[in-house]
Design a protein around this motif. Sequence first.
Motif, short mmCIF file in Angstrom:
data_model
loop_
_atom_site.label_atom_id
_atom_site.label_comp_id
_atom_site.label_asym_id
_atom_site.label_seq_id
_atom_site.Cartn_x
_atom_site.Cartn_y
_atom_site.Cartn_z
N ALA A 115 0.91 -1.23 0.07
CA ALA A 115 0.22 -0.23 0.12
C ALA A 115 0.92 1.19 -0.05
O ALA A 115 0.52 2.28 -0.69
CB ALA A 115 -0.88 -0.01 1.44
N GLU A 116 1.78 1.40 0.81
CA GLU A 116 2.76 2.37 0.84
C GLU A 116 3.60 2.50 -0.45
O GLU A 116 3.76 3.53 -0.94
CB GLU A 116 4.08 2.14 1.99
N THR A 117 3.84 1.36 -1.24
CA THR A 117 4.72 1.47 -2.55
C THR A 117 3.64 2.01 -3.74
O THR A 117 3.96 3.10 -4.17
CB THR A 117 5.04 0.25 -2.93
N LEU A 118 2.35 1.78 -3.47
CA LEU A 118 1.22 2.04 -4.32
C LEU A 118 1.22 3.37 -4.31
O LEU A 118 0.76 4.33 -5.21
CB LEU A 118 0.17 1.23 -4.44
N ASP A 119 0.87 4.11 -3.01
CA ASP A 119 0.55 5.31 -2.80
C ASP A 119 2.03 5.83 -3.03
O ASP A 119 1.84 7.14 -3.83
CB ASP A 119 0.90 5.69 -1.12
N GLU A 120 3.24 5.69 -3.02
CA GLU A 120 4.29 6.55 -3.58
C GLU A 120 4.42 6.59 -5.20
O GLU A 120 4.78 7.45 -5.70
CB GLU A 120 5.57 5.73 -3.03
N ILE A 121 4.14 5.60 -5.81
CA ILE A 121 3.66 5.46 -7.21
C ILE A 121 2.79 6.49 -7.71
O ILE A 121 2.84 7.21 -8.50
CB ILE A 121 3.43 4.03 -7.71
N GLY A 122 1.66 6.51 -6.76
CA GLY A 122 0.66 7.27 -7.34
C GLY A 122 1.20 8.87 -7.38
O GLY A 122 0.70 9.78 -8.18
N VAL A 123 1.84 9.17 -6.35
CA VAL A 123 2.33 10.34 -6.08
C VAL A 123 3.18 10.71 -7.25
O VAL A 123 3.12 11.90 -8.02
CB VAL A 123 2.97 10.84 -4.59
N ARG A 124 4.20 9.97 -7.51
CA ARG A 124 5.12 9.94 -8.73
C ARG A 124 4.58 10.27 -10.38
O ARG A 124 5.16 10.92 -10.82
CB ARG A 124 6.16 8.92 -8.60
N VAL A 125 3.67 9.58 -10.40
CA VAL A 125 2.99 9.63 -11.63
C VAL A 125 1.77 10.65 -11.82
O VAL A 125 1.21 10.76 -12.81
CB VAL A 125 2.44 8.18 -12.07
N HIS A 126 1.45 11.19 -10.63
CA HIS A 126 0.58 12.19 -10.73
C HIS A 126 0.88 13.42 -11.60
O HIS A 126 2.02 13.83 -11.53
CB HIS A 126 0.27 12.82 -9.22
N PRO A 127 -0.08 14.04 -12.52
CA PRO A 127 0.33 14.84 -13.41
C PRO A 127 0.98 16.06 -12.90
O PRO A 127 2.01 16.75 -13.38
CB PRO A 127 -0.98 15.13 -13.88
N LYS A 128 0.55 16.74 -11.72
CA LYS A 128 1.15 17.81 -10.73
C LYS A 128 2.47 17.52 -10.37
O LYS A 128 3.33 18.53 -10.70
CB LYS A 128 0.16 18.09 -9.69
N THR A 129 2.75 16.23 -10.06
CA THR A 129 4.22 15.89 -9.69
C THR A 129 4.91 15.96 -10.94
O THR A 129 6.24 16.48 -10.79
CB THR A 129 4.12 14.48 -8.93
N ILE A 130 4.64 15.38 -11.84
CA ILE A 130 5.64 15.43 -13.00
C ILE A 130 5.56 16.91 -13.80
O ILE A 130 6.85 16.96 -14.12
CB ILE A 130 4.87 14.42 -14.27
N VAL A 131 4.71 17.67 -13.90
CA VAL A 131 4.86 19.07 -13.99
C VAL A 131 5.83 19.68 -13.10
O VAL A 131 6.69 20.48 -13.59
CB VAL A 131 3.35 19.82 -14.25
#
Length: 109
Positions: A25-41
């Motif tokens: 769950a922690e790993t998936l949350d981290e992946i979700g944050v990393r691939v979020h458009p706002k994070t990428i921008v």
Amino acid sequence: MAESSDTRTPAQIEADIRRRREVLAETLDEIGVRVHPKTIVGDAKAKVVSNVDHTLGRAYVQVNRAVSDVRRQFVDEDGAPRMARVLPVALVAVGVVGLLALGTRRRRR
């Protein structure tokens, strides 16, 4: 976890599964944050700002070096102006400004 599955109790297996789910769950949350458009921008903007800062820093050094070179041409080691070099440049500057002023006067008429 080094134990074989034959010696573990069902409670131990459930505890291992629970721990593994929490890690996943922690790993998936981290992946979700990393691939979020706002994070990428945000990451892209940070990279651009870093490159611009680096380029501006290099430009500042080059300009500072050029100004120092020009200063050495017109000022001696004591800090006094070198009149032999200042006067011709000043005369040329006054001449150019005068020509530009005359050129704009003629166009207005």
